[in-house]
Design a protein around this motif. Structure first.
Motif, PDB file in Angstrom:
ATOM      1  N   TRP A  50      43.719  26.425  48.379  1.00  8.22           N
ATOM      2  CA  TRP A  50      42.877  25.583  49.223  1.00  8.22           C
ATOM      3  C   TRP A  50      41.794  24.906  48.395  1.00  8.22           C
ATOM      4  N   GLY A  71      44.525  31.732  49.459  1.00  8.74           N
ATOM      5  CA  GLY A  71      44.532  32.368  50.763  1.00  8.74           C
ATOM      6  C   GLY A  71      45.825  33.132  50.988  1.00  8.74           C
ATOM      7  N   SER A  92      48.276  34.647  54.346  1.00  5.19           N
ATOM      8  CA  SER A  92      48.540  34.782  55.780  1.00  5.19           C
ATOM      9  C   SER A  92      49.045  36.188  56.062  1.00  5.19           C
ATOM     10  N   ASN A 124      45.077  22.521  52.307  1.00 10.64           N
ATOM     11  CA  ASN A 124      45.862  23.696  51.923  1.00 10.64           C
ATOM     12  C   ASN A 124      47.176  23.252  51.301  1.00 10.64           C
ATOM     13  N   VAL A 134      44.396  35.035  58.738  1.00  9.34           N
ATOM     14  CA  VAL A 134      44.395  34.504  57.377  1.00  9.34           C
ATOM     15  C   VAL A 134      43.155  34.994  56.637  1.00  9.34           C
ATOM     16  N   SER A 188      41.073  34.446  52.916  1.00 11.21           N
ATOM     17  CA  SER A 188      40.989  33.554  51.762  1.00 11.21           C
ATOM     18  C   SER A 188      39.738  33.852  50.958  1.00 11.21           C
ATOM     19  N   ASP A 189      39.792  33.478  49.680  1.00  8.13           N
ATOM     20  CA  ASP A 189      38.659  33.713  48.783  1.00  8.13           C
ATOM     21  C   ASP A 189      38.680  32.661  47.680  1.00  8.13           C
ATOM     22  N   ARG A 214      36.659  34.259  53.508  1.00  6.55           N
ATOM     23  CA  ARG A 214      36.823  33.832  54.897  1.00  6.55           C
ATOM     24  C   ARG A 214      37.885  34.666  55.609  1.00  6.55           C
TER      25      ARG A 214
END
Length: 250
Positions: free
Chosen positions: A107, A131, A133, A96, A143, A145-146, A174
């Motif tokens: 990421w 991502g 937060s 990250n 968190v 993320s994609d 995620r």
């Protein structure tokens, strides 16, 4: 482009974040290390026979203010009435980069997997994404993320389709969370949904959730639930296990 060409570049980029990006040289924040080992399982014995599942996972992280590098390795082995039910191995390297807008990060990921229960001979993935937060406190972290992953898979052969070797690009979404209650109870999980860009019926679901109660510093009793589904082979598994977790910061 093949995954064997992509993976070394992904790994090299991740390592470069740790060992020498010039942009990081201006920061003097401390380097933190974290190791986490989880060993859980279930055993069932009757007059007709016995069954058991053992789940082992090892995580190691290196982090600073501007970046983090993580490795994850897991192995699930199980037998039921003398028949093999699980022999599943997963290994991943991800990084990250936090030098961006507040709460956002970039990421990168490289992973390898083989699974008897899901009928995967070999599967490699590599890719990048962003991502965010949602919450980033010690007692609550959430968190989202994609990103896009390139995948090469070699699945078990089926009579209908023959050899199942293919390359595909996937969207990987995620949700990751960690909840700490009174510094004693820890609920954490990581859930993935990965759809093929070319076929919405081709998808992967991964879910890993654990509940830990600290016995003393560095040692916890843990209950873990793991669920995986692979639409391509029409296979899924669900494991609920109990055991111990050891963790250390240094």
């Amino acid at each position: 482009m093949k995954v064997w060409d992509v993976m070394p570049k992904v790994i090299a980029l991740l390592l470069s974040w740790v060992y020498g990006l010039p942009a990081f040289s201006q920061y003097n924040d401390s380097t933190h290390h974290y190791v986490n080992y989880v060993s859980t399982g279930t055993i069932n014995k009757t007059n007709e026979g016995s069954s058991y599942v053992l789940n082992n996972a090892l995580r190691f992280s290196i982090s600073k203010k501007e970046y983090a590098l993580n490795t994850t390795n897991s192995w699930v082995y199980g037998k039921s009435l003398s028949n093999l039910s699980n022999n599943d191995f997963f290994s991943a390297l991800d990084g990250n980069l936090y030098k961006t807008w507040e709460h956002f990060y970039y990421w990168g990921l490289a992973s390898y997997e083989k699974s008897f229960s899901l009928k995967i001979n070999n599967r490699s993935q590599g890719g990048f994404g962003v991502g965010y937060s949602v919450f980033d406190r010690e007692e609550l972290r959430v968190v989202l993320s994609d990103g896009i992953l390139y995948e090469r898979s070699d699945l078990y052969d089926t009579p209908e389709e023959g050899t199942n070797r293919y390359d595909v690009f996937r969207n990987s979404f995620r949700l990751k969370f960690r909840i700490v209650i009174r510094e004693v109870i820890i609920l954490e999980g990581s859930d993935f949904l990965q759809h093929a860009l070319s076929d919405r019926k081709d998808y992967i679901i991964k879910s890993n959730t654990s509940l830990s109660i600290k016995l003393k510093k560095g040692l916890s009793i843990t209950s873990a639930m793991v669920y995986n589904k692979l639409s391509k082979t029409q296979r899924e598994n669900l494991l609920v296990t109990y055991g111990l977790t050891y963790e250390r910061y240094f």
